[in-house]
Design an enzyme around this catalytic site. Sequence first.
Site, PDB file in Angstrom:
ATOM      1  N   CYS A   1      93.092  87.281 -78.985  1.00  0.00           N
ATOM      2  CA  CYS A   1      93.040  85.820 -78.958  1.00  0.00           C
ATOM      3  C   CYS A   1      93.885  85.280 -77.806  1.00  0.00           C
ATOM      4  O   CYS A   1      93.581  84.230 -77.247  1.00  0.00           O
ATOM      5  CB  CYS A   1      93.512  85.235 -80.276  1.00  0.00           C
ATOM      6  SG  CYS A   1      92.317  85.461 -81.603  1.00  0.00           S
TER       7      CYS A   1
ATOM      8  N   CYS B   1      95.798  90.009 -63.660  1.00  0.00           N
ATOM      9  CA  CYS B   1      95.170  89.353 -64.809  1.00  0.00           C
ATOM     10  C   CYS B   1      96.241  88.540 -65.504  1.00  0.00           C
ATOM     11  O   CYS B   1      97.122  88.008 -64.851  1.00  0.00           O
ATOM     12  CB  CYS B   1      94.517  90.376 -65.742  1.00  0.00           C
ATOM     13  SG  CYS B   1      95.679  91.552 -66.461  1.00  0.00           S
TER      14      CYS B   1
END
Length: 393
Positions: free
Chosen positions: A197, A351
């Site tokens: 999440c 990232c």
Amino acid sequence: MSLPPLVEPAAELTVDEIRRYSRHLIIPDVGVEGQKRLKNARVLCVGAGGLGSPALLYLAAAGVGTLGIIDFDTVDESNLQRQIIHGVSDVGRSKAESAAASIREINPLVQVEIHNTALDRENVRDIFAQYDLIVDGTDNFATRYMVNDAAVLLGKPYVWGSIYRFDGQASVFWSEHGPCYRCLYPEPPPPGMVPSCAEGGVLGVLCASIGSIQVNEAIKLITGIGEPLVGGLMVYDALEMSYRKIKVRKDPNCALCGENPTVTDLLEDYEDFCGAVSEEAQEAVVDSTITALELKEWQDAGKDVFLVDVREPAEYEIVRIPGATLIPKGEILSGEALSRLPQDRQIVLHCKSGVRSAEALAALKAAGFRDAVHVQGGVLSWIKQIDPSLPAY
Ligand SMILES: [Zn+2]
């Protein structure tokens, strides 16, 4: 299939309790007897986060006598979008402490037991043994498998839930009466395949949809009413607004609860079992990792850097490192984006936290980009080390 009540009833309800729980007491299936069972129940909630927040609030309001909370994390501003048991004044505070304070405000009759620690193979048996029922609100595979294995080994039922973006799932795993999590998911997904999440996002209210199913099932198990979700998987799609119930059978070949189990004790290392980073990625990053500070120095020194952000477009919208070009990891792994990468410039991948960029780096190296590197800790490190004014998400 109905099951006998999990918990024996308490001796009596006080006048205060009768007043407080009157709307339960007048339901014939619950009644004084059911409320006394709730009073005597000891429920542990693993995690006071997205699922733990609504679960703990409703378990407390329902009059579960003893609630255990295990969480070692502290409340962050980015939690408040969905973790409704915490408030603005709790930011920076221990989640377990913050959750306990909210519970006391809702129902001071509930005994709260705080486990301000990370669940690990050393403490999980001792902690679980103190409770009748576990509610699993964890958000990572390593803890999820450990919760399952400990629950099966101790013969405890547990109510599982999981959430991602608009999708949620819930089930009751109890190996004495039905399947365990390993029957449904024998192996963790390959590293990097299923985003968390934190990487992919979650609609805040989804936590309430799934957390409330978990509480509903906990109450049914404790009081022995209705048909528990043992052997059933609820699949919820918030966009379609559909709930589907899928049958899950006990797997006779399950490594844990099957006929010839090969897992007879907790694993040595659940992180290792779930492999946060694949072997290829681990090899790729050796001598090919730079810090955010080094990246900044390269940029400042005018080095010809081609900085590639391998996150998803929505993440790039929220925050980006100056000069970064967005090429999502999937396009690199599929080979689709390789022709867009320069052969004559220093390629630097990043990232959010350094896991996805490590996977992408392995793919680039395999495709012949020998000098490519990635940024340790990703955007989060950049924010910490270079520009704290940017939003950490
Ligand atoms: Zn099993």
